[in-house]
Design a protein around this motif. Structure first.
Motif, PDB file in Angstrom:
ATOM      1  N   ARG A  48      17.834 -19.097 -20.459  1.00 36.77           N
ATOM      2  CA  ARG A  48      18.837 -18.404 -20.695  1.00 36.77           C
ATOM      3  C   ARG A  48      19.635 -20.146 -19.534  1.00 36.77           C
ATOM      4  O   ARG A  48      19.517 -20.845 -18.836  1.00 36.77           O
ATOM      5  N   PRO A  49      21.028 -18.935 -20.399  1.00 40.50           N
ATOM      6  CA  PRO A  49      22.103 -20.256 -19.327  1.00 40.50           C
ATOM      7  C   PRO A  49      22.298 -19.752 -18.094  1.00 40.50           C
ATOM      8  O   PRO A  49      22.400 -18.929 -17.088  1.00 40.50           O
ATOM      9  N   ALA A  50      23.208 -21.033 -17.369  1.00 40.97           N
ATOM     10  CA  ALA A  50      23.340 -20.901 -15.583  1.00 40.97           C
ATOM     11  C   ALA A  50      24.191 -20.124 -15.068  1.00 40.97           C
ATOM     12  O   ALA A  50      25.279 -19.568 -16.481  1.00 40.97           O
ATOM     13  N   VAL A  51      23.927 -18.949 -14.433  1.00 37.00           N
ATOM     14  CA  VAL A  51      25.111 -17.876 -14.046  1.00 37.00           C
ATOM     15  C   VAL A  51      25.396 -18.278 -12.862  1.00 37.00           C
ATOM     16  O   VAL A  51      24.334 -18.463 -12.119  1.00 37.00           O
ATOM     17  N   LEU A  80      25.571 -20.783 -23.417  1.00 37.15           N
ATOM     18  CA  LEU A  80      24.902 -22.550 -23.516  1.00 37.15           C
ATOM     19  C   LEU A  80      26.760 -22.458 -24.244  1.00 37.15           C
ATOM     20  O   LEU A  80      27.754 -22.189 -25.253  1.00 37.15           O
ATOM     21  N   TRP A  81      26.789 -23.628 -23.838  1.00 38.48           N
ATOM     22  CA  TRP A  81      28.661 -24.361 -24.090  1.00 38.48           C
ATOM     23  C   TRP A  81      28.674 -23.946 -24.907  1.00 38.48           C
ATOM     24  O   TRP A  81      29.502 -24.290 -26.023  1.00 38.48           O
ATOM     25  N   ARG A  82      27.218 -24.868 -26.437  1.00 41.32           N
ATOM     26  CA  ARG A  82      27.360 -25.333 -27.483  1.00 41.32           C
ATOM     27  C   ARG A  82      27.891 -23.607 -28.218  1.00 41.32           C
ATOM     28  O   ARG A  82      28.680 -23.553 -29.711  1.00 41.32           O
ATOM     29  N   GLU A  83      27.882 -22.485 -27.048  1.00 37.53           N
ATOM     30  CA  GLU A  83      28.037 -21.423 -28.126  1.00 37.53           C
ATOM     31  C   GLU A  83      29.583 -20.212 -27.529  1.00 37.53           C
ATOM     32  O   GLU A  83      29.866 -19.389 -28.356  1.00 37.53           O
ATOM     33  N   VAL A  84      30.233 -21.440 -26.795  1.00 37.40           N
ATOM     34  CA  VAL A  84      31.709 -21.137 -26.001  1.00 37.40           C
ATOM     35  C   VAL A  84      32.789 -21.574 -27.513  1.00 37.40           C
ATOM     36  O   VAL A  84      33.035 -22.595 -27.767  1.00 37.40           O
ATOM     37  N   ARG A  85      33.506 -20.206 -27.691  1.00 37.76           N
ATOM     38  CA  ARG A  85      34.775 -20.670 -28.975  1.00 37.76           C
ATOM     39  C   ARG A  85      35.973 -20.222 -27.612  1.00 37.76           C
ATOM     40  O   ARG A  85      36.488 -19.537 -27.230  1.00 37.76           O
TER      41      ARG A  85
END
Length: 90
Positions: A48-51, A80-85
């Motif tokens: 899981r990504p960090a929260v 995940l950073w690669r999923e941020v748009r």
């Protein structure tokens, strides 16, 4: 340096980063920056990504141990950073 603490039941980790907020003060001899530390706490679990949990974390001020308040397993979903748009307005 970041502090880490392993939360045994779910193998999650707590960690801290310190960012700085700076203001510039105009003086006779030039500009002087005044910077203030801003600690931010995060929880990272496997797969899981960090929260960020800065506003809800429970900290033992004597030991430095970081924990979650009872009943606060409802952390927001992270990406995940690669999923941020980002979208630029026109």
């Amino acid at each position: 340096m970041a502090k880490t603490h392993q939360d045994k039941p779910d193998k999650c980790y707590f960690f801290e980063i310190v960012q700085y907020f700076c203001e510039m003060e105009q003086k006779q001899h030039g500009v002087t920056p005044h910077c203030f530390p801003t600690p931010r706490l995060f929880k990272m679990c496997p797969d899981r990504p960090a929260v960020e949990i800065t506003n809800i974390a429970k900290i033992n001020m004597q030991t430095g141990e970081i924990g979650m308040p009872e009943g606060r397993d409802d952390l927001p979903e992270g990406k995940l950073w690669r999923e941020v748009r980002t979208h630029k307005g026109g």
